[in-house]
Write a protein that holds these residues in place. Structure first.
Motif, short mmCIF file in Angstrom:
data_model
loop_
_atom_site.label_atom_id
_atom_site.label_comp_id
_atom_site.label_asym_id
_atom_site.label_seq_id
_atom_site.Cartn_x
_atom_site.Cartn_y
_atom_site.Cartn_z
N MET A 91 0.82 -1.21 0.00
CA MET A 91 0.00 0.00 0.00
C MET A 91 0.85 1.26 0.00
N GLY A 92 2.16 1.11 -0.18
CA GLY A 92 3.02 2.28 -0.13
C GLY A 92 4.04 2.26 -1.25
N ASN A 93 5.30 2.51 -0.88
CA ASN A 93 6.39 2.48 -1.85
C ASN A 93 6.75 1.04 -2.20
N LEU A 94 7.63 0.89 -3.16
CA LEU A 94 8.07 -0.44 -3.58
C LEU A 94 8.64 -1.21 -2.40
N GLY A 95 8.14 -2.42 -2.18
CA GLY A 95 8.61 -3.25 -1.08
C GLY A 95 9.34 -4.48 -1.59
N PHE A 96 10.23 -5.00 -0.73
CA PHE A 96 10.92 -6.24 -1.07
C PHE A 96 10.02 -7.45 -0.85
N LEU A 97 9.15 -7.39 0.13
CA LEU A 97 8.35 -8.54 0.52
C LEU A 97 6.89 -8.39 0.10
N THR A 98 6.35 -7.19 0.23
CA THR A 98 4.95 -6.94 -0.15
C THR A 98 4.92 -6.48 -1.61
N ASP A 99 5.00 -7.45 -2.52
CA ASP A 99 5.17 -7.11 -3.93
C ASP A 99 3.87 -7.15 -4.74
N LEU A 100 2.76 -7.57 -4.12
CA LEU A 100 1.50 -7.61 -4.85
C LEU A 100 0.84 -6.23 -4.77
N GLN A 101 0.54 -5.65 -5.92
CA GLN A 101 -0.10 -4.35 -5.96
C GLN A 101 -1.63 -4.50 -5.95
N LYS A 102 -2.32 -3.45 -5.52
CA LYS A 102 -3.78 -3.51 -5.39
C LYS A 102 -4.45 -3.94 -6.70
N GLU A 103 -3.95 -3.40 -7.79
CA GLU A 103 -4.59 -3.67 -9.08
C GLU A 103 -4.35 -5.10 -9.57
N GLU A 104 -3.48 -5.85 -8.92
CA GLU A 104 -3.18 -7.22 -9.33
C GLU A 104 -4.01 -8.25 -8.58
N VAL A 105 -4.73 -7.83 -7.54
CA VAL A 105 -5.45 -8.77 -6.69
C VAL A 105 -6.49 -9.56 -7.48
N GLU A 106 -7.25 -8.87 -8.32
CA GLU A 106 -8.36 -9.52 -9.03
C GLU A 106 -7.88 -10.65 -9.94
N THR A 107 -6.70 -10.49 -10.54
CA THR A 107 -6.20 -11.54 -11.44
C THR A 107 -5.38 -12.59 -10.69
N PHE A 108 -4.76 -12.19 -9.57
CA PHE A 108 -3.88 -13.13 -8.86
C PHE A 108 -4.64 -14.05 -7.90
N PHE A 109 -5.69 -13.56 -7.26
CA PHE A 109 -6.35 -14.35 -6.24
C PHE A 109 -7.01 -15.63 -6.76
N PRO A 110 -7.55 -15.66 -7.98
CA PRO A 110 -8.06 -16.95 -8.47
C PRO A 110 -6.99 -18.04 -8.50
N LEU A 111 -5.72 -17.66 -8.65
CA LEU A 111 -4.64 -18.65 -8.62
C LEU A 111 -4.51 -19.26 -7.24
N LEU A 112 -4.77 -18.48 -6.19
CA LEU A 112 -4.75 -19.02 -4.83
C LEU A 112 -5.86 -20.05 -4.66
N LYS A 113 -6.99 -19.77 -5.25
CA LYS A 113 -8.16 -20.65 -5.13
C LYS A 113 -7.89 -22.01 -5.79
N SER A 114 -7.14 -21.98 -6.88
CA SER A 114 -6.88 -23.22 -7.62
C SER A 114 -5.60 -23.92 -7.16
N GLY A 115 -4.83 -23.28 -6.28
CA GLY A 115 -3.56 -23.87 -5.85
C GLY A 115 -2.44 -23.65 -6.82
N ASN A 116 -2.65 -22.77 -7.80
CA ASN A 116 -1.65 -22.50 -8.84
C ASN A 116 -0.80 -21.28 -8.45
N TYR A 117 -0.04 -21.43 -7.38
CA TYR A 117 0.81 -20.34 -6.90
C TYR A 117 2.11 -20.93 -6.34
N ASN A 118 3.08 -20.08 -6.08
CA ASN A 118 4.37 -20.53 -5.57
C ASN A 118 4.62 -19.96 -4.19
#
Length: 279
Positions: A91-118
């Motif tokens: 929610m702020g400046n570029l982070g080393f660990l918090t690398d998911l941006q707000k606008e990426e949540v909608e496309t990334f979260f379905p991957l969590l649902k299917s188990g297709n994540y690292n």
């Protein structure tokens, strides 16, 4: 990977402006089929009810921090014994660990649902003082109880006396923490998935005291000198007192923090952007 269905959420403390985004996130996550549970301190901050920390960890398949790296580190330290995967929304400046941006949540979260994540394993430190154990994701820093005073520290490696440090203090860092205070003190940048202990003196009185990178299998004991007290700072978030002639025992843990990263996450790209390398 195991499909994720229930997400435990932690908000950056004292950031009431996150209220609107949390409800936006909750609506989106619910529409994607997730159950969202909010930790009680975060919930109180935005005026709703939540669950206590332990209940959130037990109920959730994964934990989510909304804020910056500091928020994620706090969640990682406190939840470590539960070994839940953790994801951070930046929610702020570029982070080393918090690398998911707000606008990426909608496309990334379905991957969590299917188990297709690292999941990436980030090494943790365990420190103990007189049986009081604690964890650190970035670093454990030893400094004089009175800021500005020099301190004398005696270090042993695997039980054998190794060195005496006299100066402003000593940083014991993980590879993940190598780009935090460690780099400011002249320590080496180490790839975050390495298994190493980093010992970096802070403004040493002697020019022969240099940063040291050790294999993670070594264990370190540090004793504070006579008639001195030492402030032990854990990830910049918690403080403990090391009394005269007491010893702190520090070791690397083979089972680290399980962080979920954006599939496009690239450590060297972040280094370049964060430190403006090559410009």
């Amino acid at each position: 990977m195991e499909p994720i269905h229930t997400i435990g959420v932690f908000l950056r403390p004292l950031t009431h402006s996150l209220k609107q985004y949390f409800f936006e996130f909750q609506d989106l996550a619910t529409s994607l089929g997730f159950e969202v549970v909010l930790e009680s301190i975060s919930a109180k901050m935005i005026g709703i009810e939540g669950l206590d920390f332990e209940s959130v960890c037990h109920k959730s398949d994964a934990l989510l921090s909304i804020g910056g790296d500091g928020t994620l580190i706090s969640v990682a330290r406190r939840s470590f014994i539960h070994q839940k995967p953790i994801l951070g929304i930046n929610m702020g400046n570029l982070g080393f660990l918090t690398d998911l941006q707000k606008e990426e949540v909608e496309t990334f979260f379905p991957l969590l649902k299917s188990g297709n994540y690292n999941i990436a394993n980030h090494m943790m430190l365990e420190g103990s003082i007189n049986g009081d154990c604690f964890f650190a994701l970035n670093d454990i820093i030893l400094r004089h109880i009175n800021n500005g005073s020099m301190i004398h520290l005696k270090a042993s490696i695997d039980g054998e006396y190794f060195n005496s440090y006299y100066g402003d203090g000593l940083i014991i860092a993980t590879p993940t923490g190598s780009t935090a205070y460690n780099i400011s003190a002249g320590g080496a940048v180490v790839y975050p998935f390495s298994y190493n202990l980093l010992l970096t003196p802070i403004c040493p009185h002697s020019l022969t005291q240099r940063p040291l990178v050790l294999p993670g299998e070594f264990e370190v004991d540090i004793e504070v000198g006579n008639n001195e007290e030492c402030n032990v700072v854990i990830d910049g978030q918690e403080n403990k007192l090391l009394k005269p002639n007491q010893c702190i025992h520090i070791k690397a843990l083979k089972s680290g923090v399980k962080l979920i990263h954006n599939p496009h996450w690239n450590y060297f790209k972040i280094l370049r952007q964060k430190f403006h390398w090559g410009e």
